[in-house]
Scaffold this active site. Sequence first.
Site, mmCIF file in Angstrom:
data_model
loop_
_atom_site.group_PDB
_atom_site.id
_atom_site.type_symbol
_atom_site.label_atom_id
_atom_site.label_comp_id
_atom_site.label_asym_id
_atom_site.label_seq_id
_atom_site.Cartn_x
_atom_site.Cartn_y
_atom_site.Cartn_z
ATOM 1 N N SER A 170 23.478 62.671 47.138
ATOM 2 C CA SER A 170 24.507 63.561 47.401
ATOM 3 C C SER A 170 24.992 63.966 48.382
ATOM 4 O O SER A 170 24.855 63.158 49.509
ATOM 5 C CB SER A 170 24.483 64.541 46.065
ATOM 6 O OG SER A 170 25.488 65.169 46.110
ATOM 7 N N ARG A 240 29.989 77.674 40.255
ATOM 8 C CA ARG A 240 28.878 76.660 39.628
ATOM 9 C C ARG A 240 29.331 75.987 38.177
ATOM 10 O O ARG A 240 29.062 74.863 38.219
ATOM 11 C CB ARG A 240 27.622 77.580 39.436
ATOM 12 C CG ARG A 240 26.561 76.854 39.068
ATOM 13 C CD ARG A 240 25.943 75.891 39.822
ATOM 14 N NE ARG A 240 24.657 74.979 39.766
ATOM 15 C CZ ARG A 240 24.085 74.024 40.392
ATOM 16 N NH1 ARG A 240 24.389 73.720 41.388
ATOM 17 N NH2 ARG A 240 23.025 73.689 40.133
ATOM 18 N N ASP A 336 28.308 58.044 37.350
ATOM 19 C CA ASP A 336 28.677 58.981 38.309
ATOM 20 C C ASP A 336 30.058 59.038 38.781
ATOM 21 O O ASP A 336 30.434 58.062 39.472
ATOM 22 C CB ASP A 336 27.856 58.596 39.711
ATOM 23 C CG ASP A 336 27.856 59.809 40.734
ATOM 24 O OD1 ASP A 336 28.859 60.597 40.512
ATOM 25 O OD2 ASP A 336 27.069 59.884 41.474
ATOM 26 N N HIS A 369 26.215 61.937 37.850
ATOM 27 C CA HIS A 369 25.766 62.095 39.117
ATOM 28 C C HIS A 369 24.528 62.717 39.238
ATOM 29 O O HIS A 369 23.671 62.273 40.056
ATOM 30 C CB HIS A 369 26.787 63.060 40.002
ATOM 31 C CG HIS A 369 26.273 63.590 41.215
ATOM 32 N ND1 HIS A 369 26.512 62.455 42.255
ATOM 33 C CD2 HIS A 369 25.917 64.453 42.198
ATOM 34 C CE1 HIS A 369 25.782 62.942 43.482
ATOM 35 N NE2 HIS A 369 25.637 64.319 43.386
ATOM 36 N N ASP A 370 23.974 63.705 38.361
ATOM 37 C CA ASP A 370 22.805 64.229 38.335
ATOM 38 C C ASP A 370 21.658 63.334 38.061
ATOM 39 O O ASP A 370 20.581 63.660 38.050
ATOM 40 C CB ASP A 370 22.683 65.184 37.365
ATOM 41 C CG ASP A 370 22.933 66.636 37.914
ATOM 42 O OD1 ASP A 370 22.982 66.698 39.273
ATOM 43 O OD2 ASP A 370 23.004 67.756 37.160
#
Lengths: 407, 208
Positions: A170, A240, A336, A369-370
């Site tokens: 990232s 967040r 992602d 993405h994580d």
Amino acid sequence: MSDAKHKSKQGQGAKSRARTQPDASGSQIAHFPQSEPLPLDCGVELAPFSLAYQTYGTLNEDRTNVVLICHALTGDQHVANTHPVTGKPGWWETMVGPGKAIDTERFFVICANHIGACMGSTGPMSLNPGTGKPYGLDFPVITIADMVRAQARLLDRLGIGDLFCVAGGSMGGMQVLEWAASYKDRVFSALPIATAARHSSQNIAFHEVGRQAIMADPDWRGGRYNDDETLPRKGLAVARMAAHITYLSDNALHRKFGRNLQDREALTFGFDADFQVESYLRHQGYTFVDRFDANSYLYMTRAMDYFDLAADHDGALAGAFEGTSTRFCCVSFTSDWLFPTGETRAVVQALNAVAANVSFVEIESDKGHDAFLLEEPELFETVSGFLTAAARRRGLARPGAGEDAEK
Amino acid sequence: MNIHPPPSQGARVDLLLLSRMVEPKSRVLDVGCGDGALLRLLAETRDVDARGIEISQAGVNQCVARGLSVVQGDADTDLVNYPDNAFDYAILSQTIQATRRPREVLEQLLRIGRRAIVSFPNFGHWNIRVQIMFRGRMPVTANLSSAWYDTPNIHFCTIRDFTALCHDLGASVERSIALNAQGKPLGLKIPYVMQNLIGEQAIFLLSR
């Protein structure tokens, strides 16, 4: 859904822990005095400044086994140790440790908190020597290249010339690319994961939502909340929550939560967190506030927005890598949508255009993405294979293992 | 972990013969590198700087996990990204018949490599001719085992077809080897006509 059940307890306890100073507990700190300023892309110099960092493993005699890990937007230097604030495992313990893909029995691993962040390195929460108060928005805008420049200064300080590998996902991956472009002689191998050579319009848009949420919170006070001993808790939590959605995927969310209700049998016909996914997101938002500074969030997101490696090289990404002898391994994940495979492919094409030594692996995963932070065996095999081959090229012997084990 | 035999043992004969055409310590791109068998062989016996392109993601991931430098990509579309003379050798091993535009792919190989090495199954082999002649069916052999409807091989050629294409492209044939059905190389003195009849596969070393 144990995560969500802890929500209220942690939310209340947090208020007393709200930090007004950078917290570097457990980390080593490199201080750079007024006489050693850090020149920034915005045109000013930052001085004095400090970098908080962690190391793992042992530096070999030739100083050839250094792996620099660059953390992501809201990560920090606590890669593979218990986090001093949250008490949770390090953010990349799946990847980094004895016998892991980034093997701390073999490599000397360094990770520094980025300049502008909030875990001990100089950032908007630090005292401005000019005023004696926290910088707040008087802190200069930092770029990815500035962060990398600061890391290079740390390596100079530690007497480390070149890096065996720079790795990160990232925003950390952006730094990996910046390292490879700006310090070609100092990077033997580079491992950019789930990243891009420029922040896309959509990603800038998501960041802007987060920043506006923070700035719309009356407790933000124009960035001077520390003076007033307030915290823009709600704004930062909403930022967040929005960002967290982009780190997952439709499938991952559906698999985890579906339309399940949170601790109730039926809809309440109100706006409480009826759904598990709402409760989960609120939990993510509230707990984030305990460990991250709102102004730092503004600065970190801005650094990513400004990143455009091609623009720094007359619009041609290949120009960034001209003459490179670094070995690259680029990794992306199928689900992602924040840094889709196309972004990595653009980097690979640029590297091919200069006939660089590059591997490119797209890993099938529905975790979004994580995925780069999670248990992904194929990622570990890729990283392990890449580093083992690179180590062989660099003449780094694996302690106590024969050739067979390396294949 | 898998135990791999030393690469020179057990490697396919065509790969061994092909690898011997490569100068040690050169830069090599293997287009369509599959599971990386040739790349491993070249890296370990010729000490080359070996890179690969492979279309199947599973193949790529397997290669990279074994420490090979391989990218996912398509020979038909992705060779244009490489600069001229990027490699000493651009290799297309048993792949040209599966490309959509073999002529363009070959042109790209000759552009990005100072030399190109191409190996392919010879559709002029007598067994294939006999199958079409007497059975009237698309041939199926030990080397070409797929039925016509599910073969990845869409552009078969014979040795004579291939030499004609090289001629059209102005490429010169520095060496060629035809292998018989047992994988043994045929004598060098055999004329193309005979190679085309009894060679089951062929390996060509080309330069511009």
